[in-house]
Design an enzyme around this catalytic site. Structure first.
Site, mmCIF file in Angstrom:
data_model
loop_
_atom_site.group_PDB
_atom_site.id
_atom_site.type_symbol
_atom_site.label_atom_id
_atom_site.label_comp_id
_atom_site.label_asym_id
_atom_site.label_seq_id
_atom_site.Cartn_x
_atom_site.Cartn_y
_atom_site.Cartn_z
ATOM 1 N N LYS A 5 0.861 -1.233 -0.025
ATOM 2 C CA LYS A 5 -0.012 -0.047 0.136
ATOM 3 C C LYS A 5 0.947 1.161 0.269
ATOM 4 O O LYS A 5 1.968 1.088 0.288
ATOM 5 C CB LYS A 5 -1.095 0.081 1.246
ATOM 6 C CG LYS A 5 -2.186 1.038 1.135
ATOM 7 C CD LYS A 5 -3.397 0.244 0.525
ATOM 8 C CE LYS A 5 -4.422 1.109 0.224
ATOM 9 N NZ LYS A 5 -5.331 0.634 -0.353
ATOM 10 N N GLY A 49 -23.682 3.240 -4.860
ATOM 11 C CA GLY A 49 -22.703 3.963 -5.549
ATOM 12 C C GLY A 49 -22.459 2.977 -6.707
ATOM 13 O O GLY A 49 -23.172 2.185 -7.291
ATOM 14 N N VAL A 88 -20.591 0.133 -6.738
ATOM 15 C CA VAL A 88 -20.504 -1.215 -6.601
ATOM 16 C C VAL A 88 -22.106 -1.497 -6.282
ATOM 17 O O VAL A 88 -22.637 -2.500 -6.664
ATOM 18 C CB VAL A 88 -19.721 -1.779 -5.196
ATOM 19 C CG1 VAL A 88 -20.028 -3.195 -5.315
ATOM 20 C CG2 VAL A 88 -18.220 -1.496 -5.765
HETATM 21 P P1 NAD Z 1 -18.846 5.018 -4.301
HETATM 22 O O1 NAD Z 1 -18.280 6.265 -3.770
HETATM 23 O O2 NAD Z 1 -19.325 4.897 -5.720
HETATM 24 O O3 NAD Z 1 -20.449 4.724 -3.674
HETATM 25 C C1 NAD Z 1 -20.585 4.768 -2.236
HETATM 26 C C2 NAD Z 1 -22.045 5.113 -1.986
HETATM 27 O O4 NAD Z 1 -22.349 5.076 -0.389
HETATM 28 C C3 NAD Z 1 -22.370 6.491 -2.508
HETATM 29 O O5 NAD Z 1 -23.310 6.663 -3.260
HETATM 30 C C4 NAD Z 1 -22.441 7.237 -1.041
HETATM 31 O O6 NAD Z 1 -23.532 8.265 -1.294
HETATM 32 C C5 NAD Z 1 -23.007 6.245 -0.268
HETATM 33 N N1 NAD Z 1 -23.051 6.695 1.107
HETATM 34 C C6 NAD Z 1 -21.854 7.368 1.797
HETATM 35 N N2 NAD Z 1 -22.003 7.470 3.042
HETATM 36 C C7 NAD Z 1 -23.211 6.613 3.276
HETATM 37 C C8 NAD Z 1 -24.031 6.284 4.334
HETATM 38 N N3 NAD Z 1 -23.610 6.798 5.775
HETATM 39 N N4 NAD Z 1 -25.169 5.747 4.428
HETATM 40 C C9 NAD Z 1 -25.534 5.228 3.023
HETATM 41 N N5 NAD Z 1 -25.114 5.513 2.022
HETATM 42 C C10 NAD Z 1 -23.808 6.053 2.264
HETATM 43 O O7 NAD Z 1 -17.965 3.518 -3.774
HETATM 44 P P2 NAD Z 1 -17.871 2.196 -4.428
HETATM 45 O O8 NAD Z 1 -16.777 2.177 -5.337
HETATM 46 O O9 NAD Z 1 -19.280 1.802 -4.982
HETATM 47 O O10 NAD Z 1 -17.615 1.320 -3.343
HETATM 48 C C11 NAD Z 1 -18.429 1.270 -2.104
HETATM 49 C C12 NAD Z 1 -17.724 0.559 -1.203
HETATM 50 O O11 NAD Z 1 -17.062 -0.684 -1.439
HETATM 51 C C13 NAD Z 1 -16.568 1.186 -0.483
HETATM 52 O O12 NAD Z 1 -16.418 1.007 1.110
HETATM 53 C C14 NAD Z 1 -15.223 0.786 -1.281
HETATM 54 O O13 NAD Z 1 -14.226 0.992 -0.357
HETATM 55 C C15 NAD Z 1 -15.650 -0.604 -1.165
HETATM 56 N N6 NAD Z 1 -14.992 -1.338 -2.222
HETATM 57 C C16 NAD Z 1 -15.096 -0.851 -3.702
HETATM 58 C C17 NAD Z 1 -14.582 -1.555 -4.827
HETATM 59 C C18 NAD Z 1 -14.789 -1.133 -6.169
HETATM 60 O O14 NAD Z 1 -14.499 -1.894 -7.167
HETATM 61 N N7 NAD Z 1 -15.252 -0.161 -6.308
HETATM 62 C C19 NAD Z 1 -13.710 -2.562 -4.473
HETATM 63 C C20 NAD Z 1 -13.477 -3.149 -3.366
HETATM 64 C C21 NAD Z 1 -13.972 -2.394 -2.077
#
Ligand code: NAD
Length: 362
Positions: A88, A190, A192
């Site tokens: 990291k 979001g 995912v």
């Molecule tokens: P993103 O930023 O696209 O979506 C996150 C969503 O959560 C947003 O719509 C935001 O408005 C919402 N949000 C934030 N705080 C909130 C709350 N308190 N209550 C309800 N909704 C809330 O992120 P993402 O890429 O969809 O990732 C989602 C999670 O999965 C993150 O924790 C990320 O670290 C993890 N993750 C993502 C990936 C990936 O491929 N994108 C891979 C591994 C892990």
């Protein structure tokens, strides 16, 4: 000051306690770059890990974060069955104000000097554009745009892995992995979360959605015929499955007390506020927890495909392994009566130890 409490000693002590192989401190006065790259383990392959840019309160806080996250990457890669190690990087600073092409390229040169021991990708505070700058200095970066030979948006693969993790848990709890008629709360729709909602609705799952972004909530709910709910209803609702796809630490003393879910399986990183305590509490409460770093590994698998030159087909195949891997974790958890997060760690550690042995035997 006693000798063993000097900062150098405490850093090295920290590294030996956490089993880290190497930590590189990067300082470039010309661009203002201050960064730390941590390489935890490279038994399985080069260490992979995102670069996070964050305004840490202190260097000690940045170091703690990079050590914790790089170790997590070792476990994630190991349990996913891919040949990568854990690393990291953190850049200390405000990503909205202190980022520049020169700073990112300077950082890229530090990665270049590691000769492939560390490969980076996007993380909080860094973007695809930043990866492009790093790529100008070194090949050891993934998550570049598809137009530059990258594998594209990882979210659909992450969602697919979470979906398969849910299926493996449903099979364990309800005796069949048919999802029709089950109910799932998706917290955070979001990148995912939306893909996950789509997959669940295709199987006629009753889906509840929650998001702090009200506009998005309404759009996604009506697009997939999901039911929007308020944040304060999440942990009292009587749904079968809770899929945290927003933030970490949502499984904590307070929420465990009221939740009625049979299963927790989502994409958010570090869902358990306290790994040891809350893993054990869930076991005692009979709530099946799918370890986050296992079922959200689709994104990492997508990076692995990019590095190895595999195509989308192979990415899907490797992501599909998450179903069996989740079942294996559940099996060990049951046979040893240990929390699933601990079972997952043991499987990851065993793979690393096994491969270490064959590597030292020739
Ligand atoms: P993103 O930023 O696209 O979506 C996150 C969503 O959560 C947003 O719509 C935001 O408005 C919402 N949000 C934030 N705080 C909130 C709350 N308190 N209550 C309800 N909704 C809330 O992120 P993402 O890429 O969809 O990732 C989602 C999670 O999965 C993150 O924790 C990320 O670290 C993890 N993750 C993502 C990936 C990936 O491929 N994108 C891979 C591994 C892990």
């Amino acid at each position: 000051m006693p000798e063993n409490s000097s900062p150098i000693n405490s850093v090295l002590e920290q590294l030996s306690l956490s089993g880290h192989k190497k930590v590189v401190f990067c300082n470039d006065p010309d661009t203002g770059l201050k960064a730390i790259i941590a390489i935890h383990d490279t038994t399985l392959g080069p260490a992979i890990g995102g670069t996070r840019m964050w305004n840490y309160n202190s260097e000690a806080e940045a170091l703690e974060d990079v050590l914790r996250l790089s170790k997590g990457m070792t476990y994630k890669a190991a349990i996913t069955g891919i040949n990568l190690g854990g690393g990291k990087a953190v850049i200390i600073g405000d990503s909205r104000k202190q980022k520049s092409e020169a700073l990112m390229r300077s950082f890229g040169r530090f990665i270049k000097n590691l000769n492939g021991e560390f490969i980076t990708a996007e993380d909080v505070g860094t973007t695809v554009k930043d990866m492009e700058y790093i790529r100008m200095e070194t090949q050891h970066v993934t998550g570049v745009p598809e137009s530059l030979g990258g594998a594209g948006n990882p979210a659909p693969y992450t969602a697919k892995g979470v979906f398969l993790g849910i299926k493996a848990c449903v099979k364990e709890v309800f005796g069949t992995d048919m999802l029709a008629g089950r109910s799932v709360v998706v917290q955070g729709i979001g990148n995912v979360g939306e893909h996950l909602v789509e997959l669940l609705r295709q199987e006629n799952v009753e889906v509840y959605v929650s998001d702090i972004n009200q506009d998005r909530l309404q759009v996604v709910a009506s697009k997939y015929k999901a039911k929007p709910i308020d944040a304060d209803k999440i942990f009292t609702i009587g749904a079968d499955i809770y899929a945290p796809c927003a933030l970490g630490a949502t499984v904590n003393d307070k929420t465990i007390k009221t939740m009625k879910f049979a299963i927790i399986a989502g994409s958010a990183n570090n869902q358990l506020a306290d790994e040891q305590k809350h893993g054990q509490l869930l076991l005692e409460k009979g709530i099946l927890y799918a370890p986050d770093y296992l079922i959200n590994a689709g994104g990492l698998i997508n990076c692995y495909s990019e590095l190895t030159g595999y195509g989308k087909k192979r990415t899907i195949q490797l992501t599909e392994n998450i179903y069996e891997a989740t079942k294996e974790v559940i099996k060990l958890s049951k046979s040893e009566n240990i929390p699933t997060n601990l079972a997952a760690s043991r499987i990851a550690e065993k793979r690393i130890e096994d491969i270490k042995k064959i590597k030292s035997s020739y």
